[in-house]
Design a protein around this motif. Structure first.
Motif, PDB file in Angstrom:
ATOM      1  N   LEU A 236     -10.800   4.358 -16.495  1.00 35.40           N
ATOM      2  CA  LEU A 236     -11.593   4.159 -17.707  1.00 35.40           C
ATOM      3  C   LEU A 236     -12.221   2.781 -17.733  1.00 35.40           C
ATOM      4  O   LEU A 236     -12.542   2.253 -18.796  1.00 35.40           O
ATOM      5  CB  LEU A 236     -10.706   4.365 -18.938  1.00 35.40           C
ATOM      6  N   ARG A 237     -12.383   2.199 -16.558  1.00 34.45           N
ATOM      7  CA  ARG A 237     -12.998   0.888 -16.436  1.00 34.45           C
ATOM      8  C   ARG A 237     -14.038   0.898 -15.320  1.00 34.45           C
ATOM      9  O   ARG A 237     -14.025   1.757 -14.449  1.00 34.45           O
ATOM     10  CB  ARG A 237     -11.931  -0.184 -16.155  1.00 34.45           C
ATOM     11  N   VAL A 238     -14.938  -0.056 -15.380  1.00 33.76           N
ATOM     12  CA  VAL A 238     -15.929  -0.255 -14.320  1.00 33.76           C
ATOM     13  C   VAL A 238     -15.837  -1.704 -13.868  1.00 33.76           C
ATOM     14  O   VAL A 238     -15.983  -2.624 -14.686  1.00 33.76           O
ATOM     15  CB  VAL A 238     -17.358   0.057 -14.813  1.00 33.76           C
ATOM     16  N   PRO A 239     -15.564  -1.916 -12.547  1.00 34.88           N
ATOM     17  CA  PRO A 239     -15.344  -0.891 -11.522  1.00 34.88           C
ATOM     18  C   PRO A 239     -13.938  -0.284 -11.627  1.00 34.88           C
ATOM     19  O   PRO A 239     -13.035  -0.882 -12.206  1.00 34.88           O
ATOM     20  CB  PRO A 239     -15.485  -1.673 -10.222  1.00 34.88           C
ATOM     21  N   VAL A 240     -13.768   0.901 -11.047  1.00 34.47           N
ATOM     22  CA  VAL A 240     -12.470   1.560 -11.045  1.00 34.47           C
ATOM     23  C   VAL A 240     -11.517   0.809 -10.114  1.00 34.47           C
ATOM     24  O   VAL A 240     -11.888   0.458  -8.990  1.00 34.47           O
ATOM     25  CB  VAL A 240     -12.604   3.026 -10.572  1.00 34.47           C
ATOM     26  N   ASP A 241     -10.331   0.531 -10.605  1.00 35.28           N
ATOM     27  CA  ASP A 241      -9.324  -0.159  -9.791  1.00 35.28           C
ATOM     28  C   ASP A 241      -8.665   0.874  -8.874  1.00 35.28           C
ATOM     29  O   ASP A 241      -7.589   1.401  -9.160  1.00 35.28           O
ATOM     30  CB  ASP A 241      -8.292  -0.821 -10.699  1.00 35.28           C
ATOM     31  N   THR A 242      -9.315   1.157  -7.763  1.00 33.10           N
ATOM     32  CA  THR A 242      -8.819   2.196  -6.854  1.00 33.10           C
ATOM     33  C   THR A 242      -7.489   1.813  -6.213  1.00 33.10           C
ATOM     34  O   THR A 242      -6.682   2.693  -5.887  1.00 33.10           O
ATOM     35  CB  THR A 242      -9.850   2.489  -5.755  1.00 33.10           C
ATOM     36  N   SER A 243      -7.248   0.517  -6.022  1.00 33.72           N
ATOM     37  CA  SER A 243      -5.993   0.101  -5.392  1.00 33.72           C
ATOM     38  C   SER A 243      -4.796   0.488  -6.251  1.00 33.72           C
ATOM     39  O   SER A 243      -3.766   0.963  -5.742  1.00 33.72           O
ATOM     40  CB  SER A 243      -5.994  -1.408  -5.135  1.00 33.72           C
ATOM     41  N   THR A 244      -4.921   0.321  -7.570  1.00 29.14           N
ATOM     42  CA  THR A 244      -3.840   0.708  -8.471  1.00 29.14           C
ATOM     43  C   THR A 244      -3.635   2.218  -8.454  1.00 29.14           C
ATOM     44  O   THR A 244      -2.499   2.708  -8.410  1.00 29.14           O
ATOM     45  CB  THR A 244      -4.143   0.246  -9.904  1.00 29.14           C
ATOM     46  N   LEU A 245      -4.736   2.970  -8.477  1.00 28.82           N
ATOM     47  CA  LEU A 245      -4.635   4.425  -8.450  1.00 28.82           C
ATOM     48  C   LEU A 245      -3.983   4.909  -7.161  1.00 28.82           C
ATOM     49  O   LEU A 245      -3.127   5.799  -7.170  1.00 28.82           O
ATOM     50  CB  LEU A 245      -6.025   5.048  -8.600  1.00 28.82           C
ATOM     51  N   LEU A 246      -4.388   4.320  -6.048  1.00 30.05           N
ATOM     52  CA  LEU A 246      -3.834   4.736  -4.758  1.00 30.05           C
ATOM     53  C   LEU A 246      -2.352   4.393  -4.651  1.00 30.05           C
ATOM     54  O   LEU A 246      -1.569   5.168  -4.093  1.00 30.05           O
ATOM     55  CB  LEU A 246      -4.620   4.088  -3.619  1.00 30.05           C
ATOM     56  N   ARG A 247      -1.960   3.257  -5.191  1.00 30.22           N
ATOM     57  CA  ARG A 247      -0.542   2.895  -5.175  1.00 30.22           C
ATOM     58  C   ARG A 247       0.266   3.872  -6.038  1.00 30.22           C
ATOM     59  O   ARG A 247       1.386   4.247  -5.684  1.00 30.22           O
ATOM     60  CB  ARG A 247      -0.359   1.467  -5.679  1.00 30.22           C
ATOM     61  N   GLY A 248      -0.325   4.288  -7.161  1.00 31.25           N
ATOM     62  CA  GLY A 248       0.350   5.262  -7.994  1.00 31.25           C
ATOM     63  C   GLY A 248       0.495   6.599  -7.287  1.00 31.25           C
ATOM     64  O   GLY A 248       1.576   7.199  -7.272  1.00 31.25           O
ATOM     65  N   LEU A 249      -0.587   7.069  -6.667  1.00 32.99           N
ATOM     66  CA  LEU A 249      -0.540   8.344  -5.945  1.00 32.99           C
ATOM     67  C   LEU A 249       0.407   8.269  -4.755  1.00 32.99           C
ATOM     68  O   LEU A 249       1.108   9.244  -4.445  1.00 32.99           O
ATOM     69  CB  LEU A 249      -1.946   8.730  -5.481  1.00 32.99           C
ATOM     70  N   LEU A 250       0.444   7.118  -4.085  1.00 32.79           N
ATOM     71  CA  LEU A 250       1.376   6.940  -2.975  1.00 32.79           C
ATOM     72  C   LEU A 250       2.809   6.999  -3.468  1.00 32.79           C
ATOM     73  O   LEU A 250       3.684   7.624  -2.824  1.00 32.79           O
ATOM     74  CB  LEU A 250       1.109   5.602  -2.281  1.00 32.79           C
ATOM     75  N   SER A 251       3.076   6.387  -4.611  1.00 32.66           N
ATOM     76  CA  SER A 251       4.422   6.438  -5.189  1.00 32.66           C
ATOM     77  C   SER A 251       4.821   7.876  -5.500  1.00 32.66           C
ATOM     78  O   SER A 251       5.939   8.307  -5.187  1.00 32.66           O
ATOM     79  CB  SER A 251       4.468   5.595  -6.470  1.00 32.66           C
ATOM     80  N   PHE A 252       3.893   8.643  -6.088  1.00 32.60           N
ATOM     81  CA  PHE A 252       4.192  10.046  -6.401  1.00 32.60           C
ATOM     82  C   PHE A 252       4.479  10.825  -5.120  1.00 32.60           C
ATOM     83  O   PHE A 252       5.413  11.641  -5.072  1.00 32.60           O
ATOM     84  CB  PHE A 252       3.021  10.692  -7.138  1.00 32.60           C
ATOM     85  N   ALA A 253       3.670  10.586  -4.090  1.00 32.81           N
ATOM     86  CA  ALA A 253       3.842  11.309  -2.823  1.00 32.81           C
ATOM     87  C   ALA A 253       5.184  10.973  -2.175  1.00 32.81           C
ATOM     88  O   ALA A 253       5.872  11.858  -1.650  1.00 32.81           O
ATOM     89  CB  ALA A 253       2.698  10.981  -1.871  1.00 32.81           C
ATOM     90  N   VAL A 254       5.557   9.696  -2.214  1.00 29.81           N
ATOM     91  CA  VAL A 254       6.826   9.271  -1.609  1.00 29.81           C
ATOM     92  C   VAL A 254       8.004   9.933  -2.321  1.00 29.81           C
ATOM     93  O   VAL A 254       8.931  10.451  -1.680  1.00 29.81           O
ATOM     94  CB  VAL A 254       6.956   7.743  -1.646  1.00 29.81           C
ATOM     95  N   TYR A 255       7.969   9.925  -3.644  1.00 31.16           N
ATOM     96  CA  TYR A 255       9.054  10.560  -4.399  1.00 31.16           C
ATOM     97  C   TYR A 255       9.105  12.060  -4.124  1.00 31.16           C
ATOM     98  O   TYR A 255      10.190  12.649  -3.984  1.00 31.16           O
ATOM     99  CB  TYR A 255       8.890  10.298  -5.897  1.00 31.16           C
ATOM    100  N   ALA A 256       7.931  12.704  -4.062  1.00 32.60           N
ATOM    101  CA  ALA A 256       7.896  14.140  -3.796  1.00 32.60           C
ATOM    102  C   ALA A 256       8.468  14.459  -2.417  1.00 32.60           C
ATOM    103  O   ALA A 256       9.244  15.406  -2.252  1.00 32.60           O
ATOM    104  CB  ALA A 256       6.462  14.662  -3.918  1.00 32.60           C
ATOM    105  N   VAL A 257       8.098  13.664  -1.410  1.00 30.81           N
ATOM    106  CA  VAL A 257       8.573  13.906  -0.049  1.00 30.81           C
ATOM    107  C   VAL A 257      10.068  13.615   0.063  1.00 30.81           C
ATOM    108  O   VAL A 257      10.831  14.416   0.639  1.00 30.81           O
ATOM    109  CB  VAL A 257       7.777  13.055   0.956  1.00 30.81           C
ATOM    110  N   LEU A 258      10.508  12.486  -0.479  1.00 27.50           N
ATOM    111  CA  LEU A 258      11.918  12.112  -0.365  1.00 27.50           C
ATOM    112  C   LEU A 258      12.826  13.135  -1.045  1.00 27.50           C
ATOM    113  O   LEU A 258      13.797  13.630  -0.449  1.00 27.50           O
ATOM    114  CB  LEU A 258      12.146  10.723  -0.964  1.00 27.50           C
ATOM    115  N   PHE A 259      12.524  13.452  -2.287  1.00 25.61           N
ATOM    116  CA  PHE A 259      13.400  14.362  -3.016  1.00 25.61           C
ATOM    117  C   PHE A 259      13.180  15.809  -2.587  1.00 25.61           C
ATOM    118  O   PHE A 259      14.107  16.623  -2.658  1.00 25.61           O
ATOM    119  CB  PHE A 259      13.197  14.190  -4.526  1.00 25.61           C
ATOM    120  N   GLY A 260      11.963  16.141  -2.141  1.00 25.93           N
ATOM    121  CA  GLY A 260      11.753  17.462  -1.573  1.00 25.93           C
ATOM    122  C   GLY A 260      12.564  17.648  -0.305  1.00 25.93           C
ATOM    123  O   GLY A 260      13.146  18.712  -0.078  1.00 25.93           O
TER     124      GLY A 260
END
Length: 274
Positions: A236-260
């Motif tokens: 919801l900002r310009v420019p989009v903070d893609t680094s924060t979004l990618l770190r969040g998505l990476l965190s979700f992926a890591v948790y999904a893989v580890l606990f999966g």
């Protein structure tokens, strides 16, 4: 039984279960309640007393922001509870009811059964998240003006561009809930009491949120499962903070893989029917 038919059968059982339908209804009611309450409170874009997240200050100018408010509010407890109920019940509930042994008798394999279970959890989480967004968007359209969207950074974009960002925000929140579902699935393989698995997952969520708000423990914050949930405001900002979004998505992926992986190791090697 093919994987597609197996998934469709499991999805039908979960989606048509009265308790799960009630949970989806609750997620639809909350955005309406929030929208009506804010409409009666008549918030002003200039900010009023300055309390609360920045979304509230934008609402009077555009009803699209009701969706962001609803998602950020329901992420605190409601959406995690909705996902926890389905994830915690996925294996533990079947074991408690005595139906898991019959599922394992189907020539599908434990790994595929677990994959189908997780696929249904993700689908349910996606459904709940999109219900929140859709109902909030419709309520915002009725209760507030809707038009070009002024972002939190002050930049104004077209309504179409704003709706596209809303889609990305909804998918981001759904990804967070999918990661939570993987944690719940793993916990569900450890017990045959669904209520225990649900309670354990919610205790984990609340503990993570509490620790994340303690300044002295800020060093562990980025590694907590809930830390990146509200980072969708970068969209919801310009420019989009893609680094924060990618770190969040990476965190979700890591948790999904580890606990999966943990759920797979437990489910495929242990006697989960006794």
């Amino acid at each position: 039984m093919s994987a597609g038919r197996f998934y469709a059968s499991e999805l039908r059982l979960v989606m048509l279960r009265r308790r799960n339908l009630l949970l989806l209804a609750v997620t639809a009611i909350f955005p309406l309640v929030i929208g009506i309450a804010l409409r009666l409170a008549a918030p002003h874009p200039e900010g009023g007393n300055g309390n609360g997240v920045a979304f509230f200050n934008q609402l009077a100018g555009n009803g699209v922001f009701l969706t962001f408010i609803a998602l950020s509010t329901l992420l605190v407890l409601v959406l995690p509870v909705v996902v926890a109920v389905v994830a915690g019940d996925s294996v533990a509930g079947e074991a408690g009811y005595g139906t898991l042994r019959y599922l394992l008798a189907v020539p599908a394999g434990r790994a595929r059964l677990l994959a189908v279970k997780y696929g249904v959890i993700v689908t349910y989480a996606l459904c709940a998240t999109f219900i929140v967004s859709a109902v909030a968007l419709a309520a915002g359209d009725v209760l507030f003006p809707v038009g070009p969207v002024t972002l939190l950074s002050g930049t104004t974009i077209s309504l179409a561009a704003g709706l596209l960002r809303l889609l990305f925000v909804t998918l981001y929140v759904a990804a967070a809930m999918a990661a939570l579902g993987a944690i719940g699935l793993a916990i569900s393989t450890l017990t045959e009491h669904a209520i225990g698995a649900i309670a354990a997952l919610m205790i984990l969520v609340v503990t993570s949120e509490v620790v994340d708000n303690v300044p002295q423990l800020a060093v562990v914050g980025p590694y907590l499962p809930t830390h990146w949930w509200l980072s969708f405001d970068s969209l919801l900002r310009v420019p989009v903070d893609t680094s924060t979004l990618l770190r969040g998505l990476l965190s979700f992926a890591v948790y999904a893989v580890l606990f999966g992986s943990f759920a797979w190791a437990r489910f495929t090697s242990a006697d989960v029917t006794s």
